[in-house]
Structure formats: C-alpha cells, structure tokens
Design a protein around this motif. Structure first.
Motif, PDB file in Angstrom:
ATOM      1  N   TYR A 183       0.615  40.679 -42.790  1.00 14.46           N
ATOM      2  CA  TYR A 183       0.275  40.298 -41.412  1.00 14.46           C
ATOM      3  C   TYR A 183       0.246  38.797 -41.236  1.00 14.46           C
ATOM      4  CZ  TYR A 183      -1.217  45.136 -40.549  1.00 14.46           C
ATOM      5  OH  TYR A 183      -1.264  46.492 -40.405  1.00 14.46           O
TER       6      TYR A 183
ATOM      7  N   PRO B 111      -5.616  38.223 -38.489  1.00 11.52           N
ATOM      8  CA  PRO B 111      -5.617  39.670 -38.243  1.00 11.52           C
ATOM      9  C   PRO B 111      -7.041  40.236 -38.249  1.00 11.52           C
ATOM     10  CG  PRO B 111      -4.330  39.108 -40.203  1.00 11.52           C
ATOM     11  CD  PRO B 111      -5.052  37.886 -39.800  1.00 11.52           C
TER      12      PRO B 111
ATOM     13  N   ASN C  64      -9.951  42.371 -39.645  1.00 10.92           N
ATOM     14  CA  ASN C  64     -10.343  42.585 -41.043  1.00 10.92           C
ATOM     15  C   ASN C  64      -9.310  42.031 -42.006  1.00 10.92           C
ATOM     16  OD1 ASN C  64     -12.598  44.050 -40.190  1.00 10.92           O
ATOM     17  ND2 ASN C  64     -11.362  45.916 -40.065  1.00 10.92           N
TER      18      ASN C  64
ATOM     19  N   ARG D 256      -0.606  36.526 -62.829  1.00 10.58           N
ATOM     20  CA  ARG D 256      -2.028  36.827 -62.690  1.00 10.58           C
ATOM     21  C   ARG D 256      -2.293  38.312 -62.919  1.00 10.58           C
ATOM     22  NH1 ARG D 256      -4.365  32.504 -58.826  1.00 10.58           N
ATOM     23  NH2 ARG D 256      -3.679  30.728 -60.046  1.00 10.58           N
ATOM     24  N   ASP D 257      -1.311  39.151 -62.606  1.00  4.68           N
ATOM     25  CA  ASP D 257      -1.473  40.587 -62.847  1.00  4.68           C
ATOM     26  C   ASP D 257      -1.215  40.934 -64.311  1.00  4.68           C
ATOM     27  OD1 ASP D 257      -2.236  41.086 -60.319  1.00  4.68           O
ATOM     28  OD2 ASP D 257      -0.349  41.955 -59.629  1.00  4.68           O
TER      29      ASP D 257
ATOM     30  N   LYS E 189       3.534  33.456 -39.694  1.00  6.68           N
ATOM     31  CA  LYS E 189       3.966  32.108 -40.047  1.00  6.68           C
ATOM     32  C   LYS E 189       5.482  32.029 -39.819  1.00  6.68           C
ATOM     33  CE  LYS E 189      -0.068  31.061 -42.111  1.00  6.68           C
ATOM     34  NZ  LYS E 189      -0.872  31.888 -41.188  1.00  6.68           N
TER      35      LYS E 189
ATOM     36  N   LYS F 119      -1.558  46.664 -48.336  1.00  6.55           N
ATOM     37  CA  LYS F 119      -2.781  45.847 -48.362  1.00  6.55           C
ATOM     38  C   LYS F 119      -2.883  44.923 -47.158  1.00  6.55           C
ATOM     39  CE  LYS F 119      -4.115  45.785 -53.141  1.00  6.55           C
ATOM     40  NZ  LYS F 119      -4.467  44.907 -54.274  1.00  6.55           N
ATOM     41  N   ARG F 120      -1.910  44.978 -46.288  1.00  3.04           N
ATOM     42  CA  ARG F 120      -1.897  44.213 -45.038  1.00  3.04           C
ATOM     43  C   ARG F 120      -1.798  42.709 -45.268  1.00  3.04           C
ATOM     44  NH1 ARG F 120      -6.554  44.648 -42.675  1.00  3.04           N
ATOM     45  NH2 ARG F 120      -7.645  45.637 -44.398  1.00  3.04           N
ATOM     46  N   THR F 121      -1.307  42.320 -46.439  1.00  3.47           N
ATOM     47  CA  THR F 121      -1.149  40.886 -46.665  1.00  3.47           C
ATOM     48  C   THR F 121       0.059  40.329 -45.915  1.00  3.47           C
ATOM     49  OG1 THR F 121      -0.087  41.513 -48.722  1.00  3.47           O
ATOM     50  CG2 THR F 121      -2.320  40.702 -48.871  1.00  3.47           C
TER      51      THR F 121
ATOM     52  N   TYR G 229      -6.966  40.555 -44.857  1.00  6.13           N
ATOM     53  CA  TYR G 229      -6.933  40.756 -46.296  1.00  6.13           C
ATOM     54  C   TYR G 229      -5.818  39.893 -46.840  1.00  6.13           C
ATOM     55  CZ  TYR G 229      -7.532  43.054 -50.718  1.00  6.13           C
ATOM     56  OH  TYR G 229      -7.810  43.293 -52.042  1.00  6.13           O
ATOM     57  N   PHE G 230      -6.107  39.213 -47.940  1.00  3.85           N
ATOM     58  CA  PHE G 230      -5.096  38.328 -48.511  1.00  3.85           C
ATOM     59  C   PHE G 230      -4.920  38.643 -49.987  1.00  3.85           C
ATOM     60  CE2 PHE G 230      -7.215  36.129 -45.028  1.00  3.85           C
ATOM     61  CZ  PHE G 230      -6.139  35.974 -44.184  1.00  3.85           C
ATOM     62  N   TYR G 231      -3.945  37.953 -50.588  1.00  2.00           N
ATOM     63  CA  TYR G 231      -3.678  38.160 -52.008  1.00  2.00           C
ATOM     64  C   TYR G 231      -4.958  37.986 -52.800  1.00  2.00           C
ATOM     65  CZ  TYR G 231       0.958  37.413 -50.214  1.00  2.00           C
ATOM     66  OH  TYR G 231       2.102  37.499 -49.492  1.00  2.00           O
ATOM     67  N   ASP G 232      -5.423  39.055 -53.419  1.00  2.00           N
ATOM     68  CA  ASP G 232      -6.733  38.948 -54.058  1.00  2.00           C
ATOM     69  C   ASP G 232      -6.671  38.217 -55.395  1.00  2.00           C
ATOM     70  OD1 ASP G 232      -5.506  40.895 -55.473  1.00  2.00           O
ATOM     71  OD2 ASP G 232      -6.794  42.526 -54.767  1.00  2.00           O
ATOM     72  N   TYR G 233      -5.450  37.906 -55.849  1.00  2.00           N
ATOM     73  CA  TYR G 233      -5.342  37.156 -57.108  1.00  2.00           C
ATOM     74  C   TYR G 233      -5.371  35.650 -56.855  1.00  2.00           C
ATOM     75  CZ  TYR G 233      -0.553  37.162 -55.456  1.00  2.00           C
ATOM     76  OH  TYR G 233       0.570  37.038 -54.685  1.00  2.00           O
ATOM     77  N   LEU G 234      -5.411  35.256 -55.578  1.00  2.00           N
ATOM     78  CA  LEU G 234      -5.469  33.830 -55.260  1.00  2.00           C
ATOM     79  C   LEU G 234      -6.897  33.432 -54.924  1.00  2.00           C
ATOM     80  CD1 LEU G 234      -2.375  33.253 -52.936  1.00  2.00           C
ATOM     81  CD2 LEU G 234      -2.560  32.893 -55.383  1.00  2.00           C
TER      82      LEU G 234
ATOM     83  N   GLN H  86      -6.978  29.963 -42.470  1.00  2.00           N
ATOM     84  CA  GLN H  86      -5.523  29.969 -42.624  1.00  2.00           C
ATOM     85  C   GLN H  86      -4.806  29.973 -41.285  1.00  2.00           C
ATOM     86  OE1 GLN H  86      -3.167  32.648 -42.072  1.00  2.00           O
ATOM     87  NE2 GLN H  86      -4.742  33.947 -41.157  1.00  2.00           N
TER      88      GLN H  86
END
Lengths: 312, 318, 265
Positions: C93, A88, A90, C26-27, C98, C89-91, A92-97, A154
């Motif tokens: 997308y 995509p 810009n 993790r949170d 997939k 957060k657009r995660t 953005y992915f899971y920031d905790y990973l 990815q």
C-alpha cells in the motif's frame, strides 16, 4: 488549479464468490471536490466505501467506472505520487526493517541523498512522537499505535502537497490521539492539504473544515461542517436554572413544547428556538428561580452522522 | 489465596516432572523397542539379499535434473562398497583368489557399473575397475562392458588397453593383439600400445609381458586398479624369486643329497642370481630372505621348496 | 525542497532490489550456506575413502548439484512470496502511493532475489573451489565456474517462473506450479526425444510444443561435463545467456501484465 482532488462519478464493484460471481457495489457514482489548504474529513460507517475511495485514488484499486484527478493529474499518472503522501488504515510495513531504515528506504525511492534522508528521518520520527530509543528497533516489535506513527512519518517523507490519511487515529491512546491531532493541524498551517477518513467524530469536529459523508458507497452529504450542522432544523438552546422545582416550569414547558430535565445542579430547560428564550426566562424568574447559564445546543455531529449514514 | 497459588505452582512443577519422567521412559522404550524390532525382523531369503537395486540407471537418464554425474558417482561408490562388503562378510575359512571372485557371488557388480556408465558414459574409473574385477566374475560381461566403453569413448586408448588386458588374461592373444592394435591407432596413444600388440603376437604368455601389462595398468585408471596392479607386479616378482630359490635348492640337493637346513645356506648362491630389471634378493638384518612384501620365504623341507606367505599363489603353483 | 529529488526509472528498481536483498538476508536465507559448507567439508574429507580416488569428480558433481538444489529451493519458496507476501501483509500500500510503478516494483523484487541467488551461488562456488583445491582438482576450476554460472542462469529462470505464478495465484499453488515447471523443464527435451523415437505424430506435436513453451532447463546442465574439465565454446555460452534473458523478459512481461491489473483489496 482550483481543486486539489476531483472525483467524478467514481464507482467500484467487487466480485465475490468463486463459481457464481456476484457483484457488490462498494462505491456508487461518487463525485467530490477538495480545495487546497484545508483539512477534509471523509466520513462514513464501516463499509461505506471510504477506504475503497482512497485506495482508488492511490492506484491500489482500479475503478469500475468514473475518473479522478489529484493535483490536476489523472490518478493513473504515477509521477503525481511525487507530491502526495498516504498513510493506509492500520498501516503495516516490512517488519524486518527498523523505523529509521523504513523512512530511509522510502527516502531513497524519492531520490533523497543519504545526508538528507538521515536528517529527514530524525525530523519526521520526532514529529510523530516516536521515542528515539525505538528508532532502531525492528518494526515487528512495534505496537499498533507506534506503527500508526511510523505510517504518518513515512507519508510526509516527500513533504507532500496533499496527504491522504485513512483512519489516522486508530490504534492510538487518548494522549497519542491528541498529539496526532496537533500534528494534523500543524500540517494544515504549513500549507499541506489533508484528506482524512475517519469515523471518530470528535476528531472531525476538532479538525475538519469540510466533510463528506458516505453512505453505502454514495455521497450522503458534503460541505462546510458548520453549514451542515446549522443547515438542519432550527437551533435549540439549553437554559440551566437552580432554586426551583421542575414542577414550577412544567406549565411553560408544556405550552412551548420545551423539554425539561432534572440535573444534580438544578433544572435544565431545552427550548427549540432563540425566540423562546425570553419567554422561558420570564417563566423562570416568575417562579423565583436563579439563572445559571444559557447555551446553544448545536445539533450534534453525531446526530447528523446518524441521520446521514442511517446507521441507527 | 496464596495457598491456591502455591498449589497451582506445585501442580505445574509436578506436571513438568511427570513429563520429564515420561519422556525419559519413552526414550528408553524407543531405544529398546527399536533394537528389538530390528533384531526380530523376518529374514530375507538368501537369494534376495542383493535385491535392493530397483532402479536402472539408464532409465534415470534425462530425469534426474541434470545430476547424471552425481548419480553415477553414487552407483560407483556402491559398486566399491558392494565388493568390499562381500570380502569383509566372506566366511573366514574361504580362500578368495583375485582371479576368481565367483565364490563371493557379486552378481550386482556389473549392474552397478553398467548403471554408472549409462548415466555417465565417460566414467573412466568405472571402466578401469570393471576391466580389473569383472574378468574374475564373468569374462563375457567384462568384455561387453569394456566394448560399451569403447563405443562411448572410441578415441580413448585406455579402453583398448583394458580390453587387451582382459583378452590376455583369458589367453585369447589374437584378440588381445587386435585390441592393442586398435588402441595404438587412437590419438595420444603411447608407444607401449604398439609394443603390447607385438608382445601378444610373439611372447604373450611370458612373465615379461605380464609385467609390462601390470606396469601400464598401475599408471592408469583408478586407485583400486592401481593397487591391484601393484599387487600383481609384486606377485610376479615373488613368483620369479620363488622359482630362482627353488632352482638353487634343487642344485644344492643334487650336490649334497639333502635339502638345506636353512635358507641361509644358499644365500651366497642367490647373490649371483640376476632378477628381472637387475634387482637383487632382499634380506633382513638377521639374514633372512624376504619376499616383496618383506615377509620371509618359508622353507618346506619335505618338498625342498619355498613359498611366500604374502602371495599364496606362489606356493600353489607347484 | 519539494522537487529537489531527481530519480529515474532505474533508481527505484535498484532501491527496491536492494531492499529485497536486505529482506532475504534478514530472513536468514543465506544460512543455507552453512549447511552447504558442512556438506562439502565432510565430502572433501570422507569422499577419498568412499570413491577410491575419484574425489575430484565426486566433489564437483556433489557440489554443483547441491548448488542447484539449494538454489532451486530458495528460488521457488522465496520467489513465490516475493510479491504475494507484500500483498498479503499490505506492505504494498505505502509503496504504490510513492512514485513507483507496478513494473518497477516487480522487476526490483525480481532482481533483489536474483542478487540473493547470485551471492548464494557465488559463495557456494567458492566453497567448491576450496574443496577442489584441497583434493587436488585445481585444473577443473574453469569448467566448474562455467557450470556455476549456468546454474545461476537456471535459478534466474526459475525465480521468474515463481514470480509469474505468484502474480495471479496463491503462494502454495505457485510453489507447486513452479516445482512442476522445474521438473517438466528438465524433462521436456528427454520427453521430446522419447516421443520422436516412438511416439505418434500427435505425441510428437504435443511434446514439441511443450519443449518450446516450457523453459528448457536441460540446457543449463553442464555439471556432469564440468567433472571432466570440459569447456563450452563461447558461442554456446552466448546463446544460452541470450535464451535466458529473452525467456525471463517474456515471463516478467506476462507477470507485469497481470500484476499491473491487480486490485489490492
């Protein structure tokens, strides 16, 4: 399968406003075909509908009307996603990973076993130029450029037949941009089709065989890049000379409608067709000038872009 | 250039210091103002002191997300705390008998227990506590409360035992006998329920009945009830001992024309006395005769009688 | 290598659920356990004094109700963010490009939070167990665990409500709506009884309808009973488990219906 992507009469309306719903047409009857094995550039100004098109292709948006097929299968068919990749704009992915965990996670979705995932993760993160010390950092600590690289990595986890890249160069510095450019070229040579949207024209010139230019949701032009550029008026040439003054060439310039520029190194004369080169050279020699170079001035992509997108 | 940087730094440092000082002063001010404000609050009228019970438990039922048991526990703890506070805050000169708690004005005790048992109708400890304490405040509410428990838990013989106990304390022996009778018919009721019913009919006012009553109370119910019952049992023992000592004292007086100078003089005579359950008088190493709490009995030579300091009631009986 | 992958519908749900659980960990969501353990330890030590020997029932009441309260907080506030946070957060997308369907994603996220709640509830249950053993209430353990199981079922329903609201509303509004459902779900049976006792025919109809549409959360209240060491019969447990599964299935179907039609702008 002849076309790897087939878009037929695709339109998308967005509704805006809360009480009075107003419809905004983001995409208007777009039809497009992409052949396999090439890098396809998808051009257009901001808000032209590039991202909308890609999101529809990825099943993130539903078209108001029209159809599209990827790899011969309807875009509603999720199983087709096994063979495509998407990065995509810009991303953005899971920031905790961490980057490594993210690639592993997506690898798991594709059913790769853990040994294969480990191997693939290292391979891909290396390929997109992420330093190994960053692989196990949480993504919340990543810069925009690093996220862009993870996004590319990815998108390739399943070794896709076609990969859709939405503005793959954004957020990258010049060095990074060159690296990614090389990566994209490499993908093509390994047989992966690349569908990339961009508004960075130098990337298009460097990479794309075919382009489509969008303007306000409509297709403004499509075809081979060379054809599009040549297709325009006649070819112009630039003749660089030294040892004479601009005044000496002025009569010639006036008679043949050529343009004359003074440069630090001498004089530059721009003629409008190949046939005028001889006459110009005669005029230069006649006034005792020394020829430095003659080169074709392609109508630049920029001009084409400006013309087609109507941004200027 | 570097001068302005230094000036900036010292300004930053200064503002940090100012902030620290301000916070320190502020903290002190908050401490003193809070105390001052607390001390100078307008006092609530005496009659309104207990007025903070604004919710009725029964109205909460069904509206506390299934936490009825927990709210019942809160009311229960409040009821214990409430009476405890009343004792602690009573004027030091006030003599409080467990048989009459009215001087403390514990008017919210019943509402607390009522709320607890509305929310959790099977709260046995609350019924047991209520049966022990409420008769000393208002016998009518004690009976009402225990009857409510029976209505909710008709098969629990303990509640009939409590009811019988309350009636017995009120000397309403017929009703006490009836309560024991009903209780003895419940599943799992022990034989003593039947026995108590018989006692009520024949021998209700005797010390033996009282002992049996408290002994049974002490192995049922909550800790509070148990402590109370144990106190009562000791009190009954003390009463019996005081009676025995006084009898020997008057024998001695009759024989010798004067009262003993020390209780030690009648120790041999006391040695022959058989107390309930075959118990004997207890003596310290120094030979003093002591009550069940191990405090020596005090001889009142003028009246030629003794009383126990642990159990004021034994002296008052005379 | 291209098509060497072999997956089925459940694999992807499982992978997404696993990741949702990892996200919760993790949170630092499970940190609430620390507070819970402190609460319970304090209770075990001090309640004996305050309750005059009634610490067993008080620990059960306090522990079980705290499990519900803590769990409800997690179910509501994490539940409403499960899907909406990913959209915001657009995660989503990359996920939906997939081979993952919307329903797989939704169910996977749901199961991930349910797993989190299961772990949370189980650890708290163990805490209550230890506190009970400490105060000598070991004979009530079976009832306590039945009540813990019921609390978990209730939290599963609540999570499904939260995810359903968040499939079409903002997180803040969804949290508010879910909280309302939590309240109404607990009161609906009382309200229906109330209406039946003194209401008009109209009121009876209204509250009767609410009673059947809203999740009947008062069904899961076994905490006061647990304090008495009571046990429900097997048929009751089966019925309530069945009710829970069916109710959640309905909610998730609705959520999926809405979520599958959403455009991710």
């Amino acid at each position: 399968m002849e076309h790897i992507v087939e878009i037929q009469d695709l339109s998308k309306d967005y509704e805006t406003g809360f009480w009075k719903k107003k419809k905004v047409r983001a995409l208007d009857g777009l039809s497009l075909r992409v052949e396999p094995g090439q890098i396809f550039g998808f051009l257009g100004g901001n808000g032209a509908g590039k991202t909308t098109t890609i999101k529809i292709l990825m099943g993130l948006l539903f078209p108001t009307s029209g159809t599209a097929r990827i790899l011969g299968r309807d875009i509603g068919d999720t199983s087709m996603h096994r063979e495509i990749g998407y990065c995509p704009e810009n991303p953005y992915f899971y920031d905790y990973l961490t980057a490594d965990e993210l690639i592993n996670y997506f690898g798991e979705i594709f059913g790769l076993d853990s040994a294969r995932r480990k191997e693939r993760s290292a391979e891909l993160l290396t390929k997109v130029g992420l330093a190994e010390k960053d692989w196990n950092k949480q993504l919340r600590k990543y810069s925009k450029g690093m996220l862009q690289r993870v996004g590319l990595a990815q998108s390739l986890i399943n070794d896709p037949k076609i990969v859709f890249l939405d503005e793959p160069m954004s957020g990258l510095d010049p060095v990074g941009r060159r690296e990614i450019r090389e990566l994209i070229a490499e993908l093509r040579s390994s047989g992966t089709t690349v569908f990339m949207s961009t508004h960075i024209l130098s990337d298009v010139e460097a990479l794309c065989e075919r382009v489509a230019i969008l303007r306000r949701g409509k297709l403004a032009a499509t075809g081979r890049l060379e054809d599009l550029l040549a297709n325009s008026e006649q070819q112009a040439f630039e003749i660089n000379v030294s040892g004479i003054s601009a005044a000496a060439l002025r009569p010639f310039a006036a008679s043949s409608n050529a343009e004359l520029f003074e440069k630090p190194t001498g004089i530059s004369l721009q003629v409008n067709s190949e046939t005028e080169i001889d006459a110009a050279l005669k005029a230069v020699r006649g006034s005792g000038g020394k020829l430095l170079s003659v080169q074709p001035v392609g109508r630049s992509l920029e001009e084409l872009f400006v013309e087609k997108t109507g941004t200027a | 250039m570097s001068k302005t940087v230094q000036a900036d730094r010292s300004r930053v440092r200064l503002s940090g210091l100012v902030l620290a000082v301000a916070l320190l002063i502020g903290s002190f001010a908050v401490y003193f103002l809070s105390n001052a404000a607390g001390a100078s609050r307008t006092p609530v009228p005496e009659s309104a002191i207990d007025d903070d019970l604004s919710l009725e438990g029964k109205r909460l039922k069904g509206f506390v997300f299934g936490a009825e048991g927990l709210i019942a526990d809160v009311y229960w703890m409040q009821s214990l705390q409430y009476l405890g506070d009343k004792f602690v805050n009573a004027p030091p000169d006030q003599v409080i008998s467990l048989d009459d708690l009215r001087p403390l004005n514990p008017r919210l005790l019943y509402p607390y227990l009522d709320n607890a048992t509305d929310l959790d109708p099977g709260f046995m400890a609350a019924y047991s506590y209520g049966a022990t304490v409420l008769p000393a405040i208002d016998p009518a509410t004690a009976i009402k409360f225990t009857e409510k428990g029976i209505a909710s838990n008709p098969e629990n013989f303990r509640l009939y035992q409590y009811l019988g106990f309350i009636y017995w304390k009120l000397h309403r022996y017929d009703e006490a006998a009836a309560a024991y009778e009903r209780g003895s018919e419940q599943p799992g009721a022990p034989p003593f329920m039947k026995a108590m019913a018989a006692f009520m009919a024949s021998n209700a006012g005797s010390r033996e009945t009282a002992r049996a009553m408290y002994r049974q109370m002490s192995d049922s119910g909550d800790q509070q009830t148990r402590l109370n019952a144990e106190y009562r049992l000791n009190e009954l023992d003390a009463e019996e001992q005081v009676e025995a000592i006084n009898a020997r004292l008057s024998d001695y007086q009759k024989k010798n024309g004067s009262c003993v100078r020390s209780l030690k003089d009648i120790v041999p005579a006391l040695g022959a006395v058989k107390l309930a359950g075959g118990a004997q008088f207890q003596q310290t190493a120094a030979g003093e005769i002591v009550d069940p709490k191990l405090a020596p009995y005090v001889l009142d030579s003028a009246a030629c009688s003794v009383h126990s300091t642990s159990f004021p009631k034994t002296g008052a009986n005379k | 290598m291209r098509r060497s992958s072999n997956t089925n519908y459940l694999t992807q749900i499982f992978v997404i659920a696993k990741n949702a659980f990892r996200e919760a960990v993790r949170d630092r969501i499970l940190y609430n356990l620390v507070i819970f353990v402190l609460l319970l330890t304090g209770a075990a030590i001090f309640l004996g004094e305050l309750t005059a020997g009634q610490e067993v029932r008080t620990i059960i009441n306090l522990g079980l109700n705290a499990i519900l309260l803590f769990g409800a907080f997690i179910a509501i506030f994490v539940g409403v963010g499960l899907v909406s946070k990913e959209i915001e957060k657009r995660t989503v997308y990359a996920i939906f490009a997939k081979p993952v369907t919307r329903s797989q994603f939704l169910v996977g996220k749901y199961l991930g939070l349910s797993l989190t709640l299961l772990v949370n509830t189980a650890v708290m249950g163990i805490g209550v167990t230890l506190a009970l053993l400490y105060v000598g209430g070991g004979d009530r353990l079976a009832s306590v665990w039945v009540a813990v199981f019921f609390v978990f079922l209730e939290l599963c329903v609540l999570t499904a409500v939260a995810i359903t609201f968040s499939s079409f509303s903002t997180p803040a509004l969804s949290a508010l709506f879910t909280f309302f459902i939590f309240v109404i779900g607990h009161f609906s049976s009382s309200l229906r009884e109330f209406a039946a006792a003194l209401g008009s025919a109209g009121a009876k109809a209204v509250f009767g309808t609410i009673y059947y549409i809203m999740p009947n959360l008062s069904l899961y209240g076994f905490r006061t009973q647990a304090a008495y060491g009571l046990l429900p019969d097997a048929a009751a447990v089966a019925a309530i488990t069945g009710y829970t599964i069916v109710y959640i299935a309905i909610l998730l179907s609705i959520a999926n219906f809405i979520f599958s039609r959403r455009n991710f702008k």
